[in-house]
Design an enzyme around this catalytic site. Structure first.
Site, PDB file in Angstrom:
ATOM      1  CB  VAL A  59      -0.917   0.021   1.258  1.00  0.00           C
ATOM      2  CG1 VAL A  59      -1.787   1.272   1.255  1.00  0.00           C
ATOM      3  CG2 VAL A  59      -1.779  -1.228   1.317  1.00  0.00           C
ATOM      4  CB  ALA A 104       4.851   2.497   1.012  1.00  0.00           C
ATOM      5  CE  LYS A 105       5.107  -1.071   8.286  1.00  0.00           C
ATOM      6  NZ  LYS A 105       6.050  -0.199   9.004  1.00  0.00           N
ATOM      7  N   GLY A 106       3.658  -2.879   3.575  1.00  0.00           N
ATOM      8  CA  GLY A 106       3.168  -4.062   2.895  1.00  0.00           C
ATOM      9  C   GLY A 106       3.514  -5.302   3.671  1.00  0.00           C
ATOM     10  CG  ASP A 145       7.289  -3.689   9.930  1.00  0.00           C
ATOM     11  OD1 ASP A 145       7.431  -2.497  10.164  1.00  0.00           O
ATOM     12  OD2 ASP A 145       6.397  -4.380  10.461  1.00  0.00           O
TER      13      ASP A 145
END
Ligand code: NAD
Length: 416
Positions: A59, A104-106, A145
């Site tokens: 995202v 962003a992150k995913g 992460d």
């Protein structure tokens, strides 16, 4: 905390800042949504020959201020809402420390404990290939992460490099040093926590080197923060990990604790010259500075009234719930919020990316000096905003971040 609530919470925080800024409704609507959400379903051939299907996400929340940046999480509870909320927080974090990135992150919904190293490598290479249309060194740069690490980043860097035909060190950060990682990256988040704490002490009239400190969590962030605090002359009187907490009002030998007990069965609870207490008791210890550096939702409406520190510096993401925030604020306790206090990691990821793009690498001393300067300036900005609006530091940080992103979005204009 359910995933839906995380996104709700992120949107509520945005709404508060929007009110202070009298933000245009259209702009508010843009910032409340991610720019792009990618969901992929992909197969991996497991070691036993069977095919298993996994779901992954990426995202990107907002790219007005630059390429998007944020971690990849491998965890069974990863989902689209969680990734969206975390992407939004990354936008604010990058904006508050004023580095030229959006958020962003995913991640992948997976229990990494059930996979062999070879399976994890195949999962990583296939996942990044599925999302390679949206990530890249100029567009969206992943980092480690929960559940991912430097090895994961090395596989991603190698996969994306194989696909273009040359080495692309700037496509991920948090890489091993020999592949273009940065000196100082591993310690950066804990170091940023300590710089923030020192700046807060200055404005509160406290002497950091004379302070008594309690640190919850003894992993990457907590152990580095505790060690740097000890080096600066402060007394770390309590620390904890998932196994429990230890306390000695004369101070704990942090270096020794780290060298002897981190990663050991039973953790720091093996240390004898101290009182063994619970994690709940730890948060209520009489101290000057409390640093929650473990996991989210640790200071809640149930225990916030018991917090006796004068200053709380959030090393973890989201350790204080919204209700607890009000209680701490009513008690006159300053909270340096996560998007400021733990931004040292992404700042040094930014340094890593800059070094990779230039193929010119800095010494650790230079990394640490630049990190401290950015953290000090960001703290000063947030403190000035807090004074201006007579609000808390979290709201002040959000006002600055949202304002910077909204401004960038406005001056760029809406295409076409
Ligand atoms: P880590 O896994 O290295 O360490 C986490 C520590 O917390 C461990 O000591 C673990 O035993 C302890 N812990 C887990 N559950 C606990 C509980 N219920 N009570 C007390 N302690 C508990 O993780 P980390 O990288 O140090 O990250 C810690 C926090 O900081 C997370 O919220 C993470 O999202 C945030 N953060 C990390 C970075 C980074 O660069 N590592 C950057 C920004 C934010």
């Amino acid at each position: 905390m359910s995933e839906i609530n995380v996104l709700d919470m992120a949107r509520k925080q945005l709404a508060v800042a929007a009110q202070y800024l009298d933000l245009d409704d259209g702009l508010h609507a843009v910032l409340a949504q991610p720019k792009r959400q990618v969901v992929v379903n992909f197969p991996v051939v497991m070691d036993n020959g069977e095919v298993q299907c996994f779901q992954g996400y990426r995202v990107q929340h907002n790219s007005s201020r630059g390429p998007t940046k944020g971690g990849l999480r491998y965890h069974p509870e990863v989902d689209l809402d969680e990734a969206t909320a975390l992407a939004m927080w990354m936008t604010w974090k990058c904006a508050v420390v004023n580095i030229p990135y959006g958020g962003a992150k995913g991640g992948v919904k997976v229990n990494t404990k059930l996979l062999s190293k070879r399976e994890l490598e195949k999962l990583t290479r296939r996942f990044i290939s599925e999302i390679n249309i949206v990530v890249g060194e100029r567009s969206d740069i992943p980092a480690p992460d929960v559940g991912t690490n430097a090895q994961t980043m090395a596989w991603i860097m190698d996969t994306l490099s194989m696909q273009v035909g040359y080495t692309l060190p700037g496509c991920v950060t948090g890489k091993p040093i020999e592949l273009g990682g940065s000196e100082g990256r591993v310690e950066a988040t804990g170091r940023g926590v300590i710089v923030s704490a020192m700046e807060a002490c200055k404005v509160l009239g406290m002497d950091f080197s004379e302070s008594k400190i309690v640190v919850q969590g003894f992993g990457n962030v907590g152990s580095v923060a505790a060690e740097l605090a000890e080096e600066a002359g402060a007394k770390v009187i309590g620390v904890s990990d998932a196994t429990g907490a230890i306390y000695n009002e004369k101070g704990l030998p942090i270096k020794e604790l780290y060298q002897r007990y981190s990663g050991v069965e039973g953790g720091i609870r093996n240390y004898k010259d101290c009182e063994h207490i619970s994690n709940t008791d730890l948060l209520a210890l009489k101290c000057d500075i409390l640093m929650p550096c473990a996991i989210q939702a640790q200071i809640t409406d149930e225990n916030a009234a018991d917090v006796k520190a004068k200053l709380v510096v959030e090393g973890a993401n989201g350790p204080t719930t919204l209700e607890a925030d009000h209680t701490l604020s009513d008690k006159g306790i300053m909270v340096v919020p996560d998007i400021l206090a733990n931004a040292g990691g992404v700042v040094t990821s930014y340094f890593e990316w800059v070094q990779d793009l230039q193929n010119f690498f800095w010494e650790e001393d230079e990394v640490n000096k630049r990190l401290a300067r950015i953290m000090q300036r960001a703290f000063a900005d947030v403190y000035a905003m807090q004074q201006k609006h007579k609000t808390d530091m979290r709201t002040a940080a959000m006002i600055i971040a949202v304002d910077r992103v909204a401004h960038a979005t406005t001056v760029r204009g809406i295409f076409p």
